[in-house]
Design a protein around this motif. Structure first.
Motif, mmCIF file in Angstrom:
data_model
loop_
_atom_site.group_PDB
_atom_site.id
_atom_site.type_symbol
_atom_site.label_atom_id
_atom_site.label_comp_id
_atom_site.label_asym_id
_atom_site.label_seq_id
_atom_site.Cartn_x
_atom_site.Cartn_y
_atom_site.Cartn_z
ATOM 1 N N LEU A 91 1.067 -1.068 0.077
ATOM 2 C CA LEU A 91 0.132 -0.037 -0.099
ATOM 3 C C LEU A 91 0.802 1.278 -0.128
ATOM 4 O O LEU A 91 1.911 1.373 0.764
ATOM 5 C CB LEU A 91 -0.832 0.127 1.234
ATOM 6 C CG LEU A 91 -1.913 -1.305 1.305
ATOM 7 C CD1 LEU A 91 -2.841 -1.032 2.525
ATOM 8 C CD2 LEU A 91 -2.964 -1.080 0.028
ATOM 9 N N ARG A 92 0.363 2.320 -0.810
ATOM 10 C CA ARG A 92 1.484 3.489 -0.934
ATOM 11 C C ARG A 92 0.739 4.774 -0.659
ATOM 12 O O ARG A 92 0.927 5.606 -1.406
ATOM 13 C CB ARG A 92 1.920 3.423 -2.585
ATOM 14 C CG ARG A 92 2.681 2.162 -3.128
ATOM 15 C CD ARG A 92 2.575 2.207 -4.443
ATOM 16 N NE ARG A 92 3.263 0.795 -4.946
ATOM 17 C CZ ARG A 92 4.456 0.768 -5.405
ATOM 18 N NH1 ARG A 92 5.385 1.864 -5.077
ATOM 19 N NH2 ARG A 92 4.923 -0.470 -5.732
ATOM 20 N N GLY B 65 -2.931 -8.830 -6.506
ATOM 21 C CA GLY B 65 -1.576 -8.274 -6.162
ATOM 22 C C GLY B 65 -1.608 -6.729 -5.850
ATOM 23 O O GLY B 65 -0.572 -6.011 -5.386
ATOM 24 N N SER B 66 -2.871 -5.898 -6.084
ATOM 25 C CA SER B 66 -2.872 -4.740 -5.869
ATOM 26 C C SER B 66 -3.020 -4.030 -4.571
ATOM 27 O O SER B 66 -2.871 -2.955 -4.240
ATOM 28 C CB SER B 66 -4.071 -3.971 -6.801
ATOM 29 O OG SER B 66 -5.331 -4.786 -6.467
ATOM 30 N N GLY B 67 -3.201 -4.965 -3.587
ATOM 31 C CA GLY B 67 -3.327 -4.743 -1.976
ATOM 32 C C GLY B 67 -4.618 -4.554 -1.525
ATOM 33 O O GLY B 67 -4.732 -4.003 -0.435
ATOM 34 N N LYS B 68 -5.656 -5.269 -1.905
ATOM 35 C CA LYS B 68 -7.009 -5.179 -1.524
ATOM 36 C C LYS B 68 -6.998 -6.026 -0.207
ATOM 37 O O LYS B 68 -7.410 -5.363 0.591
ATOM 38 C CB LYS B 68 -7.810 -5.907 -2.553
ATOM 39 C CG LYS B 68 -7.882 -5.207 -3.827
ATOM 40 C CD LYS B 68 -9.042 -6.107 -4.872
ATOM 41 C CE LYS B 68 -8.742 -7.439 -5.103
ATOM 42 N NZ LYS B 68 -7.143 -7.792 -5.743
ATOM 43 N N SER B 69 -6.300 -7.374 -0.057
ATOM 44 C CA SER B 69 -6.445 -8.075 1.076
ATOM 45 C C SER B 69 -5.721 -7.394 1.970
ATOM 46 O O SER B 69 -6.243 -7.266 3.276
ATOM 47 C CB SER B 69 -5.857 -9.319 0.856
ATOM 48 O OG SER B 69 -6.626 -10.202 -0.118
ATOM 49 N N THR B 70 -4.415 -6.854 1.869
ATOM 50 C CA THR B 70 -3.552 -5.940 2.863
ATOM 51 C C THR B 70 -4.537 -4.777 3.266
ATOM 52 O O THR B 70 -4.498 -4.615 4.434
ATOM 53 C CB THR B 70 -2.521 -5.472 1.983
ATOM 54 O OG1 THR B 70 -1.858 -6.488 1.374
ATOM 55 C CG2 THR B 70 -1.430 -4.706 3.128
ATOM 56 N N LEU B 71 -5.111 -4.070 2.510
ATOM 57 C CA LEU B 71 -6.099 -2.872 3.064
ATOM 58 C C LEU B 71 -7.095 -3.232 3.952
ATOM 59 O O LEU B 71 -7.444 -2.782 4.899
ATOM 60 C CB LEU B 71 -6.608 -2.085 1.571
ATOM 61 C CG LEU B 71 -7.579 -1.251 2.110
ATOM 62 C CD1 LEU B 71 -6.925 -0.028 2.644
ATOM 63 C CD2 LEU B 71 -7.875 -0.417 0.594
ATOM 64 N N VAL C 193 -11.706 1.346 -6.503
ATOM 65 C CA VAL C 193 -10.806 0.706 -7.675
ATOM 66 C C VAL C 193 -9.485 0.731 -6.955
ATOM 67 O O VAL C 193 -8.919 1.811 -7.128
ATOM 68 C CB VAL C 193 -11.107 1.031 -9.090
ATOM 69 C CG1 VAL C 193 -10.002 0.245 -9.736
ATOM 70 C CG2 VAL C 193 -12.528 0.539 -9.305
ATOM 71 N N VAL C 194 -8.855 -0.425 -6.503
ATOM 72 C CA VAL C 194 -7.422 -0.524 -6.082
ATOM 73 C C VAL C 194 -6.496 -0.896 -7.147
ATOM 74 O O VAL C 194 -6.731 -1.642 -7.916
ATOM 75 C CB VAL C 194 -7.314 -1.360 -4.982
ATOM 76 C CG1 VAL C 194 -5.976 -1.271 -4.177
ATOM 77 C CG2 VAL C 194 -8.313 -1.137 -3.770
ATOM 78 N N GLY C 195 -5.530 0.011 -7.324
ATOM 79 C CA GLY C 195 -4.407 -0.423 -8.413
ATOM 80 C C GLY C 195 -3.153 -0.167 -7.703
ATOM 81 O O GLY C 195 -2.764 1.057 -7.168
ATOM 82 N N ASP C 196 -2.091 -1.061 -7.620
ATOM 83 C CA ASP C 196 -0.764 -0.882 -7.334
ATOM 84 C C ASP C 196 -0.730 0.181 -5.952
ATOM 85 O O ASP C 196 0.080 1.089 -5.721
ATOM 86 C CB ASP C 196 -0.058 -0.005 -8.549
ATOM 87 C CG ASP C 196 1.272 -0.013 -8.442
ATOM 88 O OD1 ASP C 196 1.941 -0.879 -7.676
ATOM 89 O OD2 ASP C 196 2.214 0.785 -8.965
ATOM 90 N N GLY C 197 -1.370 -0.469 -5.031
ATOM 91 C CA GLY C 197 -1.370 -0.010 -3.655
ATOM 92 C C GLY C 197 -1.922 1.320 -3.580
ATOM 93 O O GLY C 197 -1.737 1.896 -2.203
ATOM 94 N N ARG C 198 -2.636 1.867 -4.510
ATOM 95 C CA ARG C 198 -3.477 3.158 -4.376
ATOM 96 C C ARG C 198 -4.978 2.931 -4.825
ATOM 97 O O ARG C 198 -5.354 1.974 -5.447
ATOM 98 C CB ARG C 198 -2.651 4.231 -5.067
ATOM 99 C CG ARG C 198 -1.598 4.519 -4.677
ATOM 100 C CD ARG C 198 -1.043 5.964 -5.419
ATOM 101 N NE ARG C 198 0.133 6.169 -4.926
ATOM 102 C CZ ARG C 198 1.400 5.855 -5.533
ATOM 103 N NH1 ARG C 198 1.444 4.917 -6.405
ATOM 104 N NH2 ARG C 198 2.507 6.271 -5.130
#
Ligand SMILES: Nc1ncnc2c1ncn2[C@@H]1O[C@H](COP(=O)(O)OP(=O)(O)OP(=O)(O)O)[C@@H](O)[C@H]1O
Ligand SMILES: [Mg+2]
Length: 275
Positions: free
Chosen positions: A49-50, A69-75, A243-248
């Protein structure tokens, strides 16, 4: 799907019209402030996440979409207090999670959130009733009596599993197992339900049933929901899609509360955005 009037809304949610203070009932229940998460992978850093900021209103249904891999689960894990950010803050029902000790954060998570995952995470040796009762058992409350027993019966009815209480998970279909997981997540009347690809392991029709259950608990009971999904059909149940992309967060699509939950308008918007 039953629509049982005895079922109670989550803690902190007043039935619309009875205590109709829209300012407080529609206030922010969950906020992310400039979240970053950096994982160390061997000798390499991964910036999952950025810098993510968002707000979820009480009673709102928000979907997080985006590529693998865009960061959804992390978020979702940071929003639910399952993990801590590298920097930034999560504010959960008025409490800044990073200001809490681990023990306090665990208490807050148990009180305020319910989780549903792609893999149902049921305990194989426990029957349906015992699996749904787990939050009470962990809290040291006897799930066979009193208010706890009433609530367990209510949520088992909500997910249409009345009569299956004595079955173990291996005696249930995948969809039924996910409904048990959903009942377990809802039994504590969490302010927020966080779901990570809850239909990812289900066939189309069974996934549709789970989405209907989620939508029902949001629309009828005022449950706040954050749903991670790859599927436009699932995201079309939400009031708003991030919409999440590349940690944003790359885009935000406001759908509003719609009874038909038709995915067409969302698919058209995603296409316009080149997604
Ligand atoms: N525990 C971890 N250790 C190291 N890197 C991780 C860890 N968890 C996630 N990542 C990395 O962080 C990035 C975001 O992962 P995340 O699981 O949040 O993506 P996602 O959007 O949920 O993907 P998917 O749709 O495939 O589930 C990925 O590059 C992933 O490899
Ligand atoms: Mg994921």
């Amino acid at each position: 799907m039953t629509s049982d009037p005895r079922l109670s809304p989550p803690a902190g949610v007043q039935p619309a019209g009875l205590f109709g203070d829209s300012a407080s009932s529609n206030g922010t229940i969950l906020e992310a402030r400039n979240l970053t998460k950096r994982y160390r992978l061997g000798s390499r850093d991964v910036d999952a996440l950025r810098g993510v900021s968002l707000r979820v209103r009480r009673g709102e249904f928000v979907a997080l979409m985006g590529p693998s891999g865009s960061g959804k689960s992390t978020l979702l894990q940071l929003l639910g207090g399952l993990d801590r950010p590298t920097s930034g803050e999560v504010v959960l029902d008025g409490e800044v999670v990073s200001h809490l000790s681990d023990a306090q954060a665990t208490r807050l998570r148990r009180e305020k959130t319910g989780f549903v995952f792609q893999f149902f995470n049921l305990i194989p040796l426990l029957d349906v009733y015992e699996n749904v009762a787990l939050p009470f058992t962990i809290a040291g409350v006897d799930p066979r009596h009193g208010d706890a027993a009433t609530r367990i019966r209510e949520v088992i009815e909500l997910v249409d599993l009345a009569g299956r209480e004595r079955n173990r998970p291996d005696q249930l279909s995948a969809g039924e197992q996910q409904r048990v997981a959903l009942a377990r997540a809802l039994v504590g009347r969490p302010a927020i339900l966080l779901a990570d690809e809850p239909t990812g392991n289900l066939d189309y029709a069974t996934g549709g049933e789970i989405l209907d259950e989620l939508w029902h608990s949001c629309d009828q009971l005022g449950q706040t929901i954050v749903l991670v999904t790859h599927e436009a059909r699932a995201a079309a149940h939400a009031d708003r899609v991030l919409v999440v992309g590349d940690g944003r967060i790359r885009d935000e699509i406001e759908l509003g509360r719609r009874s038909n939950r038709d995915a067409g308008p969302l698919i058209a918007r995603l296409a316009q955005l080149g997604l």
